[in-house]
Motif scaffolding. Structure first.
Motif, short mmCIF file in Angstrom:
data_model
loop_
_atom_site.label_atom_id
_atom_site.label_comp_id
_atom_site.label_asym_id
_atom_site.label_seq_id
_atom_site.Cartn_x
_atom_site.Cartn_y
_atom_site.Cartn_z
N ARG A 279 0.85 -1.20 0.00
CA ARG A 279 0.00 0.00 0.00
C ARG A 279 0.89 1.25 0.00
N PRO A 280 0.31 2.37 -0.43
CA PRO A 280 1.14 3.58 -0.54
C PRO A 280 1.78 3.96 0.79
N GLY A 281 3.00 4.45 0.74
CA GLY A 281 3.64 4.98 1.94
C GLY A 281 4.52 3.99 2.68
N VAL A 282 4.47 2.72 2.27
CA VAL A 282 5.25 1.71 2.99
C VAL A 282 6.75 1.89 2.77
N ALA A 283 7.12 2.04 1.51
CA ALA A 283 8.55 2.25 1.21
C ALA A 283 9.04 3.53 1.87
N ALA A 284 8.20 4.55 1.82
CA ALA A 284 8.59 5.83 2.44
C ALA A 284 8.85 5.63 3.92
N LYS A 285 8.06 4.80 4.55
CA LYS A 285 8.20 4.59 5.99
C LYS A 285 9.50 3.84 6.30
N ILE A 286 9.74 2.76 5.56
CA ILE A 286 10.94 1.96 5.83
C ILE A 286 12.22 2.76 5.53
N PHE A 287 12.27 3.34 4.33
CA PHE A 287 13.51 4.02 3.96
C PHE A 287 13.65 5.37 4.65
N GLY A 288 12.51 5.95 5.02
CA GLY A 288 12.56 7.17 5.81
C GLY A 288 13.19 6.91 7.18
N ALA A 289 12.81 5.78 7.79
CA ALA A 289 13.35 5.42 9.11
C ALA A 289 14.86 5.16 9.02
N LEU A 290 15.28 4.54 7.92
CA LEU A 290 16.72 4.28 7.74
C LEU A 290 17.47 5.60 7.54
N ASP A 291 16.85 6.47 6.77
CA ASP A 291 17.46 7.77 6.51
C ASP A 291 17.58 8.59 7.80
N ASP A 292 16.59 8.47 8.66
CA ASP A 292 16.65 9.20 9.95
C ASP A 292 17.89 8.80 10.74
N LYS A 293 18.34 7.57 10.54
CA LYS A 293 19.54 7.11 11.25
C LYS A 293 20.80 7.28 10.39
N ALA A 294 20.68 8.05 9.32
CA ALA A 294 21.79 8.33 8.41
C ALA A 294 22.38 7.06 7.80
N ALA A 324 20.84 -1.01 10.84
CA ALA A 324 19.75 -1.09 9.87
C ALA A 324 18.77 -2.19 10.25
N HIS A 325 19.31 -3.31 10.71
CA HIS A 325 18.47 -4.44 11.10
C HIS A 325 17.53 -4.02 12.24
N ASP A 326 18.07 -3.32 13.22
CA ASP A 326 17.26 -2.83 14.34
C ASP A 326 16.13 -1.92 13.86
N VAL A 327 16.48 -1.01 12.98
CA VAL A 327 15.47 -0.07 12.45
C VAL A 327 14.36 -0.84 11.73
N VAL A 328 14.79 -1.77 10.87
CA VAL A 328 13.84 -2.50 10.04
C VAL A 328 12.93 -3.38 10.90
N LYS A 329 13.50 -3.97 11.94
CA LYS A 329 12.70 -4.82 12.84
C LYS A 329 11.53 -4.02 13.42
N LYS A 330 11.89 -2.83 13.87
CA LYS A 330 10.90 -1.98 14.51
C LYS A 330 9.80 -1.56 13.51
N VAL A 331 10.23 -1.10 12.36
CA VAL A 331 9.26 -0.62 11.36
C VAL A 331 8.40 -1.76 10.83
N SER A 332 9.02 -2.92 10.60
CA SER A 332 8.26 -4.06 10.07
C SER A 332 7.15 -4.45 11.02
N LYS A 333 7.47 -4.40 12.29
CA LYS A 333 6.46 -4.75 13.29
C LYS A 333 5.27 -3.80 13.18
#
Ligand code: MG
Length: 420
Positions: A279-294, A324-333
């Motif tokens: 659905r729209p916004g999913v990629a933005a959420k995942i990659f946005g969270a990664l970007d927030d952590k530089a 990155a794994h930590d970030v992704v775990k959180k967002v995926s949940k």
């Protein structure tokens, strides 16, 4: 670039850490600079810290704390270059020449205030030109600058290349010569493919791709600078008289060669997320969270959705994998996505060449070559002049050698092999 109406040519020569690695080598540098001067050129040297010195200084800092103030760390690591410029200037004087050393702040290499990876904003070349006019060789410290508040800054590892090109641009030098421990830019790493050969010329754009793909011969920023200000850039060995490789503007002959170089990058790791809601916004959420952590993401592959869910795969630098794994775990949940898997045993092999623009089927030829060797491709990305494939790391060297042969780059192969 123009010679700015000068009678004599002005050459900027940069010598890296191995080229000034001990006193004998510094004397060799002094001799080379004097020879260039005697041949009728004005000469500005840019030198790095003696090899191993920057690492040694960083280690000292790290012995106190892994999280130092970056301002103070720059104060420490900038000293490596200070020692080199003084010693090289003394070596020149001892050989009968005139020399004046300059630290970054003395010749006003003004940068922004991003300690440890500052960007050059402006250089006032007048002090350098003043001494050069009086017959001196100016010996400028690479890697360092000063911000507008007078703080010492450094330009990131390998930053002396950028100092040299920026000075060449500011002084409108006739050439910038980067002296290193290899005699030029190679079609690929000769340690991986013994058939690799030295290129006589390569375009800025190709060099930029190769540098960003991990070819260590030039700092990326230095190539960007050279391209922007059209500085003709030579990569040469300080231990031989080989003419080296010229990095310059693209011309028609460069396109005869479909592929100019093959790069291998083993510094990436893969992360895959299964069953990501479509659905729209999913990629933005995942990659946005990664970007927030530089965290910098490189290749991204998304499978077509099946039953409202798709799988997502991307690569990050190995050093960022845990983060990155930590970030992704959180967002995926939060998204209700499925399992996450990671893989460090991957390599990215890339073919680069401006000739790709005018030859079709280049990517297919790459894939065919890999498949003939039984190598599975996990992800692909392309630009106008590059194709990259992520493959299992155990096949990395085989892939490079096979592609090197396929695209006619092996020593002795006909140089202008065209796409079929
Ligand atoms: Mg270097």
């Amino acid at each position: 670039m123009a010679s700015a109406g000068r009678k004599r040519k002005l050459i900027v020569q940069k010598y890296g850490g191995t080229s000034v690695g001990d006193i004998a080598r510094m004397q060799n540098v002094a001799g080379r600079a004097l020879a260039a001067q005697k041949a009728g050129n004005d000469v500005v040297l840019v030198v790095s810290a003696m090899s191993g010195e920057t690492n040694r200084l960083l280690k000292l800092v790290n012995e106190i704390t892994p999280r130092p103030s970056e301002r103070e760390q720059d104060v420490v690591v900038a000293t490596g270059e200070q020692v080199s410029v003084g010693l090289v200037a003394i070596a020149i004087q001892t050989q009968g020449g005139k020399a004046t050393s300059f630290l970054g702040h003395q010749c006003r290499i003004v940068t922004d205030s991003t300690f440890s990876k500052a960007r050059i904003q402006q250089i006032d070349g007048s002090r350098i030109l003043d001494v050069v006019k009086q017959g001196h060789i100016a010996v400028v410290a690479g890697f360092q600058g000063v911000d507008e508040h007078g703080n010492i800054t450094t330009l990131g590892r390998g930053g002396s290349d950028t100092t040299a090109v920026a000075i060449a641009a500011a002084l409108e030098a006739d050439a910038c010569e980067i002296y290193t421990d290899v005699d030029g830019v190679y079609t690929t790493d000769p340690n991986v493919a013994p058939a690799a050969r030295k290129l006589d010329r390569i375009s800025y754009e190709e060099m930029l791709e190769l540098a960003s793909l991990g070819a260590k011969v030039l700092q990326i920023r230095s190539v960007e600078f050279a391209m922007k200000y059209r500085v003709p850039l030579w990569v040469k060995s300080s231990f031989s008289d080989d003419p080296g490789t010229l990095v310059c503007e693209e011309d028609a002959t460069m396109e005869d060669l479909v592929v100019s170089g093959i790069a291998l990058d083993r510094n990436e790791a893969r992360i895959s997320i299964r069953d990501v809601p479509d659905r729209p916004g999913v990629a933005a959420k995942i990659f946005g969270a990664l970007d927030d952590k530089a965290i910098v993401v490189d290749l991204i592959v998304q499978n077509p959705p099946l039953g409202g869910k798709s799988d997502l795969t991307f690569t990050v630098g190995k050093a960022d994998l845990t983060k990155a794994h930590d970030v992704v775990k959180k967002v995926s949940k939060e998204l209700g996505a499925g399992d996450i898997s990671t893989d460090q045993d991957i390599a990215k092999v890339s073919i680069v060449g401006v000739g790709m623009r005018n030859h079709s089927g280049v990517a297919a030829r790459m894939f065919r070559t890999l498949s003939t060797e039984g190598i599975n491709i996990m992800a692909i990305s392309t630009s106008e002049i590059r194709v990259s494939c992520v493959i299992p790391s155990k096949y990395a060297e085989l892939a490079v050698r096979a592609l090197h042969t396929e695209f006619g780059l092996d020593q002795g192969a006909k140089k202008t092999k065209k796409a079929k």
